[in-house]
Design an enzyme around this catalytic site. Sequence first.
Site, mmCIF file in Angstrom:
data_model
loop_
_atom_site.group_PDB
_atom_site.id
_atom_site.type_symbol
_atom_site.label_atom_id
_atom_site.label_comp_id
_atom_site.label_asym_id
_atom_site.label_seq_id
_atom_site.Cartn_x
_atom_site.Cartn_y
_atom_site.Cartn_z
ATOM 1 C CD GLU A 121 -20.182 3.336 -9.764
ATOM 2 O OE1 GLU A 121 -19.263 2.536 -9.521
ATOM 3 O OE2 GLU A 121 -20.656 3.492 -10.900
ATOM 4 C CD GLU A 141 -14.793 6.145 -10.688
ATOM 5 O OE1 GLU A 141 -14.604 7.331 -10.333
ATOM 6 O OE2 GLU A 141 -15.582 5.388 -10.106
HETATM 7 C C1 1HE Z 1 -7.293 -0.358 -1.727
HETATM 8 C C2 1HE Z 1 -8.234 0.576 -2.221
HETATM 9 C C3 1HE Z 1 -8.910 0.231 -3.431
HETATM 10 C C4 1HE Z 1 -7.410 1.376 -0.414
HETATM 11 N N1 1HE Z 1 -8.602 -0.936 -4.013
HETATM 12 N N2 1HE Z 1 -7.047 -1.511 -2.349
HETATM 13 N N3 1HE Z 1 -10.864 3.954 -5.585
HETATM 14 C C5 1HE Z 1 -9.853 4.821 -5.386
HETATM 15 O O1 1HE Z 1 -9.194 5.253 -6.313
HETATM 16 C C6 1HE Z 1 -9.564 5.163 -3.966
HETATM 17 C C7 1HE Z 1 -8.240 4.554 -3.552
HETATM 18 N N4 1HE Z 1 -7.979 4.673 -2.110
HETATM 19 C C8 1HE Z 1 -7.582 5.828 -1.541
HETATM 20 O O2 1HE Z 1 -7.506 6.880 -2.157
HETATM 21 C C9 1HE Z 1 -7.220 5.754 -0.089
HETATM 22 O O3 1HE Z 1 -6.979 4.379 0.232
HETATM 23 C C10 1HE Z 1 -8.312 6.293 0.879
HETATM 24 C C11 1HE Z 1 -8.390 7.820 0.745
HETATM 25 C C12 1HE Z 1 -9.673 5.679 0.627
HETATM 26 C C13 1HE Z 1 -7.913 5.927 2.329
HETATM 27 O O4 1HE Z 1 -6.600 6.391 2.591
HETATM 28 P P1 1HE Z 1 -5.793 5.776 3.816
HETATM 29 O O5 1HE Z 1 -4.504 6.541 3.935
HETATM 30 O O6 1HE Z 1 -6.678 5.684 5.005
HETATM 31 O O7 1HE Z 1 -5.485 4.212 3.429
HETATM 32 P P2 1HE Z 1 -4.383 3.631 2.416
HETATM 33 O O8 1HE Z 1 -3.079 3.501 3.134
HETATM 34 O O9 1HE Z 1 -4.365 4.327 1.125
HETATM 35 O O10 1HE Z 1 -4.966 2.169 2.128
HETATM 36 C C14 1HE Z 1 -4.957 1.134 3.108
HETATM 37 C C15 1HE Z 1 -4.923 -0.179 2.355
HETATM 38 O O11 1HE Z 1 -6.114 -0.306 1.586
HETATM 39 C C16 1HE Z 1 -3.790 -0.243 1.360
HETATM 40 O O12 1HE Z 1 -3.428 -1.605 1.246
HETATM 41 P P3 1HE Z 1 -2.094 -2.193 1.997
HETATM 42 O O13 1HE Z 1 -2.088 -3.642 1.624
HETATM 43 O O14 1HE Z 1 -0.957 -1.392 1.467
HETATM 44 O O15 1HE Z 1 -2.341 -1.938 3.455
HETATM 45 C C17 1HE Z 1 -4.431 0.183 0.055
HETATM 46 O O16 1HE Z 1 -3.766 -0.320 -1.085
HETATM 47 C C18 1HE Z 1 -5.796 -0.463 0.217
HETATM 48 N N5 1HE Z 1 -6.808 0.181 -0.609
HETATM 49 N N6 1HE Z 1 -8.288 1.636 -1.386
HETATM 50 C C19 1HE Z 1 -7.703 -1.772 -3.486
HETATM 51 N N7 1HE Z 1 -9.837 1.033 -3.952
HETATM 52 C C20 1HE Z 1 -17.566 -0.460 -10.631
HETATM 53 S S1 1HE Z 1 -16.453 0.653 -11.162
HETATM 54 C C21 1HE Z 1 -15.994 1.616 -9.812
HETATM 55 C C22 1HE Z 1 -14.729 2.319 -10.102
HETATM 56 C C23 1HE Z 1 -14.083 2.825 -8.853
HETATM 57 O O17 1HE Z 1 -14.521 2.585 -7.755
HETATM 58 S S2 1HE Z 1 -12.671 3.736 -9.093
HETATM 59 C C24 1HE Z 1 -12.243 4.299 -7.522
HETATM 60 C C25 1HE Z 1 -11.239 3.404 -6.862
#
Ligand code: 1HE
Length: 267
Positions: A121, A141
């Site tokens: 977005e 989402e």
């Molecule tokens: C996060 C987020 C997040 C990572 N919010 N903390 N977005 C998503 O559904 C995407 C969610 N994220 C992922 O699918 C993956 O993190 C990735 C593919 C982007 C990257 O994977 P990777 O293996 O490199 O990293 P990871 O181990 O999953 O994440 C590293 C850290 O970032 C980890 O935190 P930690 O404290 O355990 O180290 C994750 O929890 C954190 N992290 N993504 C919070 N999104 C205005 S409305 C919009 C609506 C949306 O955007 S919905 C889509 C949300």
Amino acid sequence: MAKPSKSAFPKLPASLTAKRQGNIAILRLSRPQKRNALDDTTILGIEVFFDALPKDIKAVVVHGQGDHFSAGLDLSELTERNVAEGVEHSRMWHRVFEKIEFGKAPVVAVLHGAVVGGGLELAAATHIRVAERSAYYALPEGSRGIYVGGGASVRLPRLIGVARMQGMMLTGLTYSAEEGQAMGLTHFLVGPGKGLAKGIELAERIAENAPLTNYAVTHVLPRIAESDPASGYLAESLMAAVAQGSNEAKARLKDFLEKRGKKVLRG
Ligand code: 1HE
């Protein structure tokens, strides 16, 4: 090429870094440990940056630190929100992203790795998108039980069509950088690590245009494109007359006619 400097920008949260390079500004999402997930502090910091953009900045580049452009909305902030707060939160994103789309200067996004949910977005609110081959696009989402809230329902169908967006949201379909390029989501596709240099090169080129033309392209064209054709043609004529009547246009046209202006060459 001008040297980068950090001066002239307001204080931003730790999740954002801004620097100036000549008359362009470079804004970096700087929260790689959370994959540049967009929490409220970051969204409000983006607003501060665009509100305070110095007048002499003629184009902006937005990019992400680490392996991903942005993992979208910070999901850890979502759990406690009620319905009214949800509306308010989404409207806050709308307000901030409007300041990108209809701001003081054209914005180039440099995409790599995950460009998902709210990250997509954010990219859609910019004017030019450059993707490295590692970039991929998704709207997860549906799998999280939520809905887009940062303007995707309006901006993404313009770029890729309603059907593709429905496919992404209903089936979890992910598009690669090559697919994104083919469908018009991005303007440029470059090799690994080449995105920022390309983004800066494009921003510098944009900064050379007459400011009034850049204003017309970013503020007037999108409105014309959505108006009825008769109003659109009229608005185009008015904008054309305003632009060509400016001293800057006269000077630039004279330069060309007296063999000082740039030629339009391929490449
Ligand atoms: C996060 C987020 C997040 C990572 N919010 N903390 N977005 C998503 O559904 C995407 C969610 N994220 C992922 O699918 C993956 O993190 C990735 C593919 C982007 C990257 O994977 P990777 O293996 O490199 O990293 P990871 O181990 O999953 O994440 C590293 C850290 O970032 C980890 O935190 P930690 O404290 O355990 O180290 C994750 O929890 C954190 N992290 N993504 C919070 N999104 C205005 S409305 C919009 C609506 C949306 O955007 S919905 C889509 C949300």
